[in-house]
Scaffold this active site. Structure first.
Site, PDB file in Angstrom:
ATOM      1  N   GLU A 147      39.171 -39.616  33.836  1.00 61.22           N
ATOM      2  CA  GLU A 147      40.319 -40.527  33.935  1.00 61.22           C
ATOM      3  C   GLU A 147      41.452 -39.887  34.737  1.00 61.22           C
ATOM      4  O   GLU A 147      42.091 -40.529  35.563  1.00 61.22           O
ATOM      5  CB  GLU A 147      40.801 -40.888  32.523  1.00 61.22           C
ATOM      6  CG  GLU A 147      41.898 -41.930  32.499  1.00 61.22           C
ATOM      7  CD  GLU A 147      42.272 -42.355  31.078  1.00 61.22           C
ATOM      8  OE1 GLU A 147      41.745 -41.764  30.113  1.00 61.22           O
ATOM      9  OE2 GLU A 147      43.091 -43.284  30.939  1.00 61.22           O
ATOM     10  N   ASP A 170      51.985 -45.592  31.322  1.00 62.49           N
ATOM     11  CA  ASP A 170      52.474 -45.978  29.994  1.00 62.49           C
ATOM     12  C   ASP A 170      53.573 -45.095  29.411  1.00 62.49           C
ATOM     13  O   ASP A 170      54.610 -45.575  28.983  1.00 62.49           O
ATOM     14  CB  ASP A 170      51.315 -45.981  28.995  1.00 62.49           C
ATOM     15  CG  ASP A 170      50.175 -46.890  29.423  1.00 62.49           C
ATOM     16  OD1 ASP A 170      50.234 -47.469  30.516  1.00 62.49           O
ATOM     17  OD2 ASP A 170      49.215 -47.017  28.644  1.00 62.49           O
TER      18      ASP A 170
HETATM   19  C1  DGY Z   1      46.361 -48.595  26.945  1.00 59.14           C
HETATM   20  O1  DGY Z   1      46.003 -49.295  26.003  1.00 59.14           O
HETATM   21  O2  DGY Z   1      46.395 -47.364  26.942  1.00 59.14           O
HETATM   22  C2  DGY Z   1      46.672 -49.231  28.198  1.00 59.14           C
HETATM   23  O3  DGY Z   1      47.140 -48.357  29.149  1.00 59.14           O
HETATM   24  C3  DGY Z   1      47.521 -50.425  28.070  1.00 59.14           C
HETATM   25  O4  DGY Z   1      47.112 -51.174  29.123  1.00 59.14           O
END
Ligand code: DGY
Length: 438
Positions: free
Chosen positions: A399, A169
């Site tokens: 994660e 992201d």
């Molecule tokens: C989030 O909401 O952090 C996700 O990575 C989007 O898919």
């Protein structure tokens, strides 16, 4: 987790998957990500294939319940409501029969399907051919969508229209392109993620404003691919996405052969040729990396991130390229407790704890190690796999991990980290990656 033996860890990994099971699909982790995510589920299916083949198929079958008529497999399928995540279905405003997001994610699906199919055949499952065939058809439709919707000019490179599509992201790779996206939104932003994990590990508010601006723009296009392509303020022909798509295409070619589908095999072979040719052209010898292309500015994306090595999952590089890549990866690993950092530690943008700006991701390592093995760099592949397994054994199924300390970060009890453990802890004894060459 120091006291845990390998069988205990295996058991714990399976328990994470069981805990995150919501009825045939697996959420990435409770609360922070309470729906079915596209590439998470593909990795999870490969984890399940080790001990429950029926459940592995089920994971993929539930994901394609969200597939759109045009072939796109969305990045989130909202099977059941939850109020712990933003942006939910009301923000996306899509019109599929099940609520979904309107964007996609890396197509690990084809790679996962081959993995599950091979496990099913090895176990002598009588339903293997039928279940694989239905999912193969879904995967093929999604690959056609990728080529038509995301490479309309035939570059041999597929584009992302939103950083969330990349799965990475807030990677520094998007900084320049995202800075051109206005931070204004018509949707009210109500972040939930920073209530679940430390905000210092998550993308900043300004990133979220731009992420949601893009959602607003594409929703206003009625999620119609050609209209989105025409107006997209963010459009990057991405080497990570293209590498994964090309690799999955190779795995679908293998399946087409196994299923006796000659027409489909030929179609996939031509896709594969286009994608690998496009990828090969993105090699930059002076940087010892592959680089993405910003289609809005026309510039190369120079940021040194994990994406730059992802073409290895699909390409057979020459000896000089391989030596250069190995040397560059080793440079990134210097002084790190666990590698590979998602951003080069020598980069100004490196932040070892913030989401995709430095931390180590087990599933990225899984793909990179596969690519290195496929290209014969066995020792480096083993080093990355073993360091991933050790980080999980020390810090749990987090994660992601701080490369400078090995500390586990982000959400805990994470499904794809558990799947990565199940798969990678069984490696390290030779060239076991399932590399294919059509
Ligand atoms: C989030 O909401 O952090 C996700 O990575 C989007 O898919």
């Amino acid at each position: 987790m120091d006291h845990m033996t390998k069988p205990d860890m295996d058991e714990a990994a399976r328990a994470v998957l069981a805990r995150n099971d919501r009825g045939g699909y697996t959420v990435p982790t409770d609360r922070l990500y309470p729906f079915q995510w596209n590439w998470d589920s593909a990795f999870v299916a490969m984890g399940f294939a080790i001990f429950d083949i029926d459940r592995a198929y089920r994971e993929l079958e539930r994901l394609v319940e969200g597939q759109w008529d045009d072939g796109m497999i969305p990045h989130i399928v909202f099977h059941a409501p939850s109020d712990t995540y933003f942006p939910g279905p009301e923000v996306w405003g899509t019109r599929h029969r099940i609520a979904t997001s309107g964007i996609t994610q890396p197509p690990v699906f084809g790679m996962a399907l081959r993995h599950v199919h091979d496990a099913a055949v090895a176990a002598g499952r009588p339903d293997a051919a039928d279940r694989t065939l239905a999912l193969f058809q879904a995967a093929l439709r999604s690959h056609r969508w990728w080529l038509s919707a995301r490479d309309p000019h035939g570059l041999g490179l597929v584009s992302i229209l939103h950083p969330w599509e990349s799965g990475s992201d807030n990677s520094p790779a998007w900084d320049e392109a995202l800075a051109r996206v206005p931070p204004t939104t018509t949707t009210a932003i109500r972040r939930k993620d920073t209530g679940h994990v430390d905000p210092a590990m998550r993308p900043r508010d300004e990133d979220y404003q731009r992420f949601i601006h893009l959602v607003d723009v594409y929703r206003d296009c009625g999620w119609e691919p050609a209209r989105q392509w025409a107006v997209a303020p963010f459009k990057i022909a991405d080497v990570q996405m293209t590498g994964i798509l090309a690799r999955s295409t190779a795995d679908l070619i293998y399946l087409a052969e196994a299923l006796g589908l000659e027409g489909e095999r030929a179609e996939l072979a031509s896709m594969h040729h286009a994608l690998t040719t496009g990828l090969a052209g993105r090699w930059r010898p002076d940087l010892a990396r592959f680089v993405s292309l910003d289609l809005v500015s026309g510039e190369d994306v120079g940021a040194p991130t994990q994406a730059c090595f992802m073409p290895l999952v699909a390409l057979h590089v020459d000896h000089t390229q391989l030596q250069a890549v190995e040397a560059e990866i080793k440079r990134w690993l210097e002084g790190m407790v666990v590698g590979l950092p998602s951003t080069a530690p020598y980069s100004q943008a490196f932040e070892p704890k913030r989401y995709w700006r430095g931390p180590v991701w087990a599933v990225v390592n899984w793909l990179l190690a596969d690519g290195l093995r496929m290209n014969g760099a066995l020792e480096l592949a083993r080093q990355i796999e073993q360091s991933t397994v050790s980080a999980i054994e020390r810090s749990g199924f987090c994660e992601y991990f701080d490369p400078t300390t090995g500390e586990g970060l982000g959400g805990d009890a994470f499904s794809w980290t558990a799947a990565a453990y199940l798969v990678l802890s069984r490696r390290g004894h030779g060239p076991s990656a399932q590399a294919t060459r059509p």
